[in-house]
Each structure stands twice: as C-alpha cells, then as structure tokens.
Design an enzyme around this catalytic site. Structure first.
Site, PDB file in Angstrom:
ATOM      1  N   PHE A   1     -22.818  23.308  19.527  1.00  0.00           N
ATOM      2  CA  PHE A   1     -23.967  23.443  20.438  1.00  0.00           C
ATOM      3  C   PHE A   1     -24.271  22.168  21.208  1.00  0.00           C
ATOM      4  CE2 PHE A   1     -26.289  21.486  16.917  1.00  0.00           C
ATOM      5  CZ  PHE A   1     -27.172  20.663  17.596  1.00  0.00           C
TER       6      PHE A   1
ATOM      7  N   LYS B   1     -14.744  30.221  22.579  1.00  0.00           N
ATOM      8  CA  LYS B   1     -15.823  30.804  21.767  1.00  0.00           C
ATOM      9  C   LYS B   1     -16.884  29.710  21.673  1.00  0.00           C
ATOM     10  CE  LYS B   1     -17.844  31.021  18.403  1.00  0.00           C
ATOM     11  NZ  LYS B   1     -19.287  30.644  18.372  1.00  0.00           N
TER      12      LYS B   1
ATOM     13  N   GLU C   1     -23.152  29.938  19.861  1.00  0.00           N
ATOM     14  CA  GLU C   1     -24.060  31.040  20.192  1.00  0.00           C
ATOM     15  C   GLU C   1     -25.486  30.535  20.435  1.00  0.00           C
ATOM     16  OE1 GLU C   1     -22.647  30.205  17.386  1.00  0.00           O
ATOM     17  OE2 GLU C   1     -23.427  31.255  15.636  1.00  0.00           O
TER      18      GLU C   1
ATOM     19  N   SER D   1     -19.134  20.944  12.731  1.00  0.00           N
ATOM     20  CA  SER D   1     -19.483  20.242  11.493  1.00  0.00           C
ATOM     21  C   SER D   1     -18.285  20.202  10.539  1.00  0.00           C
ATOM     22  CB  SER D   1     -20.664  20.946  10.834  1.00  0.00           C
ATOM     23  OG  SER D   1     -20.304  22.276  10.535  1.00  0.00           O
TER      24      SER D   1
ATOM     25  N   CYS E   1     -22.258  13.628  18.202  1.00  0.00           N
ATOM     26  CA  CYS E   1     -21.321  13.276  17.127  1.00  0.00           C
ATOM     27  C   CYS E   1     -21.017  11.782  17.149  1.00  0.00           C
ATOM     28  CB  CYS E   1     -20.037  14.064  17.268  1.00  0.00           C
ATOM     29  SG  CYS E   1     -19.230  13.703  18.817  1.00  0.00           S
TER      30      CYS E   1
ATOM     31  N   GLU F   1     -24.842  13.799   6.909  1.00  0.00           N
ATOM     32  CA  GLU F   1     -25.024  13.730   8.362  1.00  0.00           C
ATOM     33  C   GLU F   1     -26.367  14.393   8.666  1.00  0.00           C
ATOM     34  OE1 GLU F   1     -22.604  16.295  10.893  1.00  0.00           O
ATOM     35  OE2 GLU F   1     -22.709  14.815  12.498  1.00  0.00           O
TER      36      GLU F   1
HETATM   37  P1  NAD Z   1     -21.125  24.166  13.598  1.00  0.00           P
HETATM   38  O1  NAD Z   1     -19.997  23.703  12.743  1.00  0.00           O
HETATM   39  O2  NAD Z   1     -22.266  24.835  12.946  1.00  0.00           O
HETATM   40  O3  NAD Z   1     -20.593  25.195  14.719  1.00  0.00           O
HETATM   41  C1  NAD Z   1     -19.479  24.896  15.525  1.00  0.00           C
HETATM   42  C2  NAD Z   1     -18.827  26.223  15.934  1.00  0.00           C
HETATM   43  O4  NAD Z   1     -18.382  26.907  14.762  1.00  0.00           O
HETATM   44  C3  NAD Z   1     -19.758  27.167  16.687  1.00  0.00           C
HETATM   45  O5  NAD Z   1     -19.044  27.769  17.737  1.00  0.00           O
HETATM   46  C4  NAD Z   1     -20.159  28.176  15.614  1.00  0.00           C
HETATM   47  O6  NAD Z   1     -20.399  29.463  16.154  1.00  0.00           O
HETATM   48  C5  NAD Z   1     -18.942  28.205  14.711  1.00  0.00           C
HETATM   49  N1  NAD Z   1     -19.293  28.493  13.315  1.00  0.00           N
HETATM   50  C6  NAD Z   1     -20.431  28.135  12.673  1.00  0.00           C
HETATM   51  N2  NAD Z   1     -20.406  28.563  11.402  1.00  0.00           N
HETATM   52  C7  NAD Z   1     -19.227  29.195  11.229  1.00  0.00           C
HETATM   53  C8  NAD Z   1     -18.619  29.859  10.110  1.00  0.00           C
HETATM   54  N3  NAD Z   1     -19.215  29.916   8.924  1.00  0.00           N
HETATM   55  N4  NAD Z   1     -17.402  30.386  10.276  1.00  0.00           N
HETATM   56  C9  NAD Z   1     -16.763  30.321  11.471  1.00  0.00           C
HETATM   57  N5  NAD Z   1     -17.311  29.718  12.562  1.00  0.00           N
HETATM   58  C10 NAD Z   1     -18.521  29.155  12.439  1.00  0.00           C
HETATM   59  O7  NAD Z   1     -21.584  22.882  14.442  1.00  0.00           O
HETATM   60  P2  NAD Z   1     -22.847  22.767  15.404  1.00  0.00           P
HETATM   61  O8  NAD Z   1     -24.088  22.761  14.581  1.00  0.00           O
HETATM   62  O9  NAD Z   1     -22.727  23.701  16.530  1.00  0.00           O
HETATM   63  O10 NAD Z   1     -22.591  21.306  16.001  1.00  0.00           O
HETATM   64  C11 NAD Z   1     -23.011  20.127  15.366  1.00  0.00           C
HETATM   65  C12 NAD Z   1     -21.898  19.530  14.522  1.00  0.00           C
HETATM   66  O11 NAD Z   1     -20.753  19.292  15.337  1.00  0.00           O
HETATM   67  C13 NAD Z   1     -22.271  18.183  13.935  1.00  0.00           C
HETATM   68  O12 NAD Z   1     -21.770  18.131  12.625  1.00  0.00           O
HETATM   69  C14 NAD Z   1     -21.518  17.188  14.823  1.00  0.00           C
HETATM   70  O13 NAD Z   1     -21.224  15.964  14.224  1.00  0.00           O
HETATM   71  C15 NAD Z   1     -20.298  17.953  15.125  1.00  0.00           C
HETATM   72  N6  NAD Z   1     -19.655  17.463  16.322  1.00  0.00           N
HETATM   73  C16 NAD Z   1     -18.535  16.725  16.180  1.00  0.00           C
HETATM   74  C17 NAD Z   1     -17.910  16.218  17.296  1.00  0.00           C
HETATM   75  C18 NAD Z   1     -16.668  15.395  17.164  1.00  0.00           C
HETATM   76  O14 NAD Z   1     -16.110  15.078  18.187  1.00  0.00           O
HETATM   77  N7  NAD Z   1     -16.217  15.049  15.977  1.00  0.00           N
HETATM   78  C19 NAD Z   1     -18.428  16.471  18.567  1.00  0.00           C
HETATM   79  C20 NAD Z   1     -19.574  17.252  18.685  1.00  0.00           C
HETATM   80  C21 NAD Z   1     -20.184  17.747  17.539  1.00  0.00           C
END
Ligand code: NAD
Length: 496
Positions: free
Chosen positions: A150, A174, A177, A227, A282, A381
């Site tokens: 997000f 994808k 959401e 994450s 991040c 985090e």
């Molecule tokens: P998230 O892991 O909750 O979601 C990321 C994606 O995975 C979304 O599209 C979501 O729909 C999908 N997703 C979520 N739960 C899932 C599941 N159980 N099974 C399959 N798909 C699933 O992350 P977020 O809250 O959207 O973003 C924040 C996180 O992203 C933080 O941890 C941040 O550090 C990390 N991040 C990392 C970087 C990097 O470059 N390393 C960059 C941006 C964000």
C-alpha cells in the site's frame, strides 16, 4: 460517494464477478470512498489467459517499437503526475508533495527502461573455435506478475512494470487492495501510450488472487514488495511452483550518528526520514543509534523539531505529515508506544496525546529515548511515526547492533569523517547504505534491495538486476560452412 474499483483486462475496465469486495478509505477523513473488487481464482485464470496471448504478440515487437511506447508513457506520466498524486493522497494519505516525489522516483524507472535497446544488447565472440561464433541473447519470460504494497501505490508498480514490459513480457499487477486506484490510472496511461491491450493487466484482490497467481502454470515470475512474513510466503510458494521470485520484505532502518556529525544536518535528515509519509516507508529511519556524547543534543534537536510538523490532511497545502493507512494500523502503532513505555523507554514526544484531527486515522509523532534491543518497539517493524533512540558508547557497539538486526534494508551514517564512513560502508551488513543521506534509495540505473529478512530471493529490484530478472539468457553457438568449400562457385578463393 463510494466508487466501484474494477479490474483492467485487455485494455478496459472489467467488473468483478466474485461477489467479494473490500472498502477503500480516505484515511484523512475515515470515509469509505470506494469498493474494490476482489478477484476469484477463476477470474485470475481468465485474465492470465489474455496476458498469455498478449505476451506472445508483444515479444515480437521491435526494440524501437517498445522504446517508443515507453517514451510516450513517460511523457504522459510526467504531464499527469499531479492528477495521479491526488489519487495517491486520497487513498494513501501522504502529502501531495510526497506523492509527487513517489511519482518522480517511479518515472526514473520508466526513463531507464526507455534504454531497452541498449540494455538487451548481448555479447558476441567471433571465432570461439575455427569457424565457430558464440553469442548470447536475452528473451522475455512470458507473463510476469507484480504484487505490491500500500505504501507506494505508483512507484513500486513502476519499479516492476517498466522493465518487465520493456523486456517484452506481459505484466499482471495485483496492487494493494487498500489503495487500488493508482494502478488503474497507470493502466489508462499505458493504453494511451500505445501499449497493446493485454500487455498490462490489473487484477485487484487479496490472498485468493495472490495464491491463484503464485500457483498458475502460465505465470513465469513474481515480483513482490511487502511485509516480511508475506514476502517469505510468496517466495516459498512461488518457487515451489517453479517460478522465478524476488520478494522484498520489511525493514528496521538504523541511522548511526557519530559524535562528530553535523547536529543540524543529522537532526533534519532523521526527522524527515523517520516521520515523512507518517513513517510508512520501507526506507524510513526508525532507529537512531547515538554514539557517545552526541546523544543528549541529538534527542533535544529532534524533539525541538517535532512540534513544528503540521499533521493533517495530505491534500491541504502546508501539511507535513498525513494519517496512517487504516484505523487498525494506527492503533497498532500506538500500542508500540505503550509497550515501549512499559518496557522502560523514555517517551520524549508522545504522539498518542498530540493534537491531531479527530476524524481519520491520525497519530502524532513519537520520540522514544533509551530504547534497548530487547524491547518490542525495537525488535518489530512499527511502520509508523515512531523513532527510537538507542544510546551506545562506541562505533563498534553501534555496528554490532545494526548487524545483529534481522532486517537489513537500508541504513545511514552521519559523520564528517570520510574514513569512518568508508569503514562503515565496508563493515555494515545492509543492502543500501547512506553516507549523510538518510534515505539511500538507489537511482534507477542501480538496483534496489536489502539483505537478510528484507529480501527473499537473490535478485534486487529494478535497474540491471531487474532486466536480468525479467529475461532469460540464451547462448547460441554457430558454425557456417566455409564459403570456399561451397559446391556453388561463390567467387571465394579456395585457400585462405
Ligand atoms: P503486506 O505484506 O500486508 O501486503 C503486500 C501485498 O501482499 C498486498 O498486495 C497484499 O494484498 C498482499 N497480501 C497481504 N496479505 C497476504 C496474504 N496473507 N497472502 C497473500 N498475499 C497477501 O504489506 P503492506 O502492509 O501493504 O505494506 C507495508 C509493508 O511493505 C511493510 O512491511 C514495508 O516495510 C514493506 N515494504 C517493503 C519495501 C521494500 O522495498 N523492501 C517497500 C515498500 C514496502
């Protein structure tokens, strides 16, 4: 008014048929502004089938045709960046200038990808053996998927899709959401830029759609950013199904502040990197490691700056920090301040009691001093506007702390001593390092990625590693008969 946010398949919006949707909020007001379709496994399969046939056509396009689409897309994105920034702010909450900054960093990746004719040049060895030439080419994979977080709803998709498409693949996005509309805006721009229908697809969804992509036999590769627990799941599931996977995870980025650092430079940089985008980056700095005597003045300098940050609706001019993404996330971030206090940290500035707008998902800025590595607020985090200060006596203690952390996305050192900075760059076990630069996101012609639990897979994102990720190499060994031996007289001398 709540808008229906649908998929983008074969160059047009397609309403979902799963019967499942999720609410999208404006986090600055708390209001529901949209209902996003959540794709079923069957919908994913149908969309991937359209991407497969689009990929077959697109890989035959010439390099100059692809570059022309990328140049047109770059121009459109540049011209419409203000509209896109408003969409980002309305669903994510970050301030308008920050949304424009995200687009600018995404644009860099499009500009890099316009160089695809140069980027895909292979090597050639003439006369590897007598009459034998060897050369290599890089070819697209077919259909590749991007699953994005997000916190950068435009930039992270651009990290992926610009290079994937330039390399001749079809790309299925994808998006998160929680803020899905930016993806549709990008889709519209790709179409206007002349990209053939089906080469860029947007499938909205949650775990069901993600699992359908991870297990689909026609999806050749998956790029993920999100994450750490989900990154690990994506990597393990995708690779178990024979896919190439790069999965970037969470972070806990430390700033190491040496006693000789320029205090004002360090404090300004740390405040902007810790609290910008409400800490939902991040590469946000979430721990300041103060070495020796600089600790007291550093804490004081940061504390003095925080009340000046204007917290409010990111769409309003003059706002420095917007809300968090959801009410639940806001409450979870606040609970880390609770636990930090309970476990012995000093709450220097308390975001829980800040004067912030009542509606929306706001939390003020928090500064915790005397944080120690055993505290939950240090280990996890937090992903919010909370900075912890850990006090150490020496450079070695600071380095040991950073290298002992499970996350290793980014880090920064603040010092006036070039030798110390160079030693840190050599010693530190982190993927991206800033020297007096708080958020060392590499420019688009390098690649982005952390180490340890911040990256699953071995390929960093975008730049040269992105080009490699979205192509596979082929080496051709060729021998042509000596024209002098031809049965037809070609006019060559018999001996050479
Ligand atoms: P998230 O892991 O909750 O979601 C990321 C994606 O995975 C979304 O599209 C979501 O729909 C999908 N997703 C979520 N739960 C899932 C599941 N159980 N099974 C399959 N798909 C699933 O992350 P977020 O809250 O959207 O973003 C924040 C996180 O992203 C933080 O941890 C941040 O550090 C990390 N991040 C990392 C970087 C990097 O470059 N390393 C960059 C941006 C964000």
């Amino acid at each position: 008014m709540s808008t229906r946010i649908s998929h983008w398949i074969e160059g047009r919006t397609v309403a979902g048929t799963s019967g499942r949707t999720a609410a999208v909020h404006n986090p600055a007001t708390g209001a529901v502004t949209g209902e996003v379709d959540l794709a079923s496994t069957a919908e994913v399969s149908a969309a991937v089938a359209t991407a497969v046939s689009a990929a077959q056509q697109w890989r035959s396009s010439s390099l100059s045709q692809r570059a022309a689409v990328l140049f047109a897309f770059r121009q459109l994105l540049h011209e419409r960046s203000d509209d896109l920034a408003r969409i980002i702010t309305a669903e994510h909450g970050k301030v308008h200038s920050d949304a424009l900054g995200e687009i600018a960093r995404g644009l860099e990746n499009v500009e890099f990808a316009t160089g695809v004719p140069q980027l895909l040049k292979g090597g050639f060895s003439e006369q590897a053996a007598t009459g034998v030439d060897v050369y290599n080419i890089r070819q697209p994979l077919g259909v590749v998927a991007g699953i994005t977080p997000f916190n950068f709803p435009a930039m992270v998709p651009l990290w992926m899709c610009a290079n994937a498409i330039a390399c001749g693949n079809a790309f299925v996005l994808k998006p998160s959401e929680k803020d899905p509309s930016s993806a549709l805006f990008l889709a519209q721009l790709w179409k206007e830029a002349g990209l053939p229908d089906g080469v860029f697809t947007v499938l909205h969804g949650d775990k069901e759609a993600v699992d359908a992509l991870l297990t689909h036999p026609d999806v050749a590769a998956v790029s993920f950013v999100g994450s750490t627990p989900i990154a690990q799941y994506i990597y393990e599931t995708g690779t178990a199904h024979g896919k190439r996977v790069q999965a970037l995870g969470g972070a806990k980025n430390h700033a190491l502040v040496l006693p000789d650092a320029d205090l004002d430079v360090a404090a300004d940089a740390i405040v902007s990197a810790a609290y910008g985008a409400a800490g939902e980056r991040c590469m946000a700095l979430s721990v300041a490691v103060a070495v020796g005597e600089i600790a007291d003045p550093l804490v004081e300098a940061i504390a003095l700056r925080l009340p000046k940050l204007v917290v409010g609706n990111g769409a309003d001019a003059g706002t420095d920090m917007g809300p968090l993404i959801t009410r639940e996330h806001r409450d979870k971030v606040a609970s880390y301040v609770d636990s930090g206090e309970e476990q012995g940290a000093t709450v220097v500035v308390d975001g829980r009691t800040a004067d912030v707008p009542a509606d929306g998902f706001f939390l003020g800025t928090t500064l915790l001093d005397n944080v120690t590595p055993d505290m939950t607020c240090y280990r996890d985090e937090i992903f919010g506007p909370v900075l912890g200060v850990v006090r150490v006596e020496t450079y070695e203690q600071g380095l040991e702390l950073i290298n002992g952390n499970r996350y290793a996305n980014g880090t920064a050192i603040f010092t006036r001593d070039g030798g110390a900075a160079r030693q840190f760059q050599f010693d530190v076990e982190v993927g991206m390092v800033g020297i007096n630069v708080p958020i060392p996101v590499p420019v688009a012609y390098y690649s982005f990625g952390g180490w340890k639990d911040s990256l699953f897979g071995d390929t960093h994102m975008y730049g040269p590693e992105g080009i490699n990720f979205y192509t596979r190499g082929k080496v051709v060994t060729s021998r042509w008969p000596d024209p002098a031996t031809s049965s037809v007289d070609l006019g060559f001398p018999r001996t050479r």
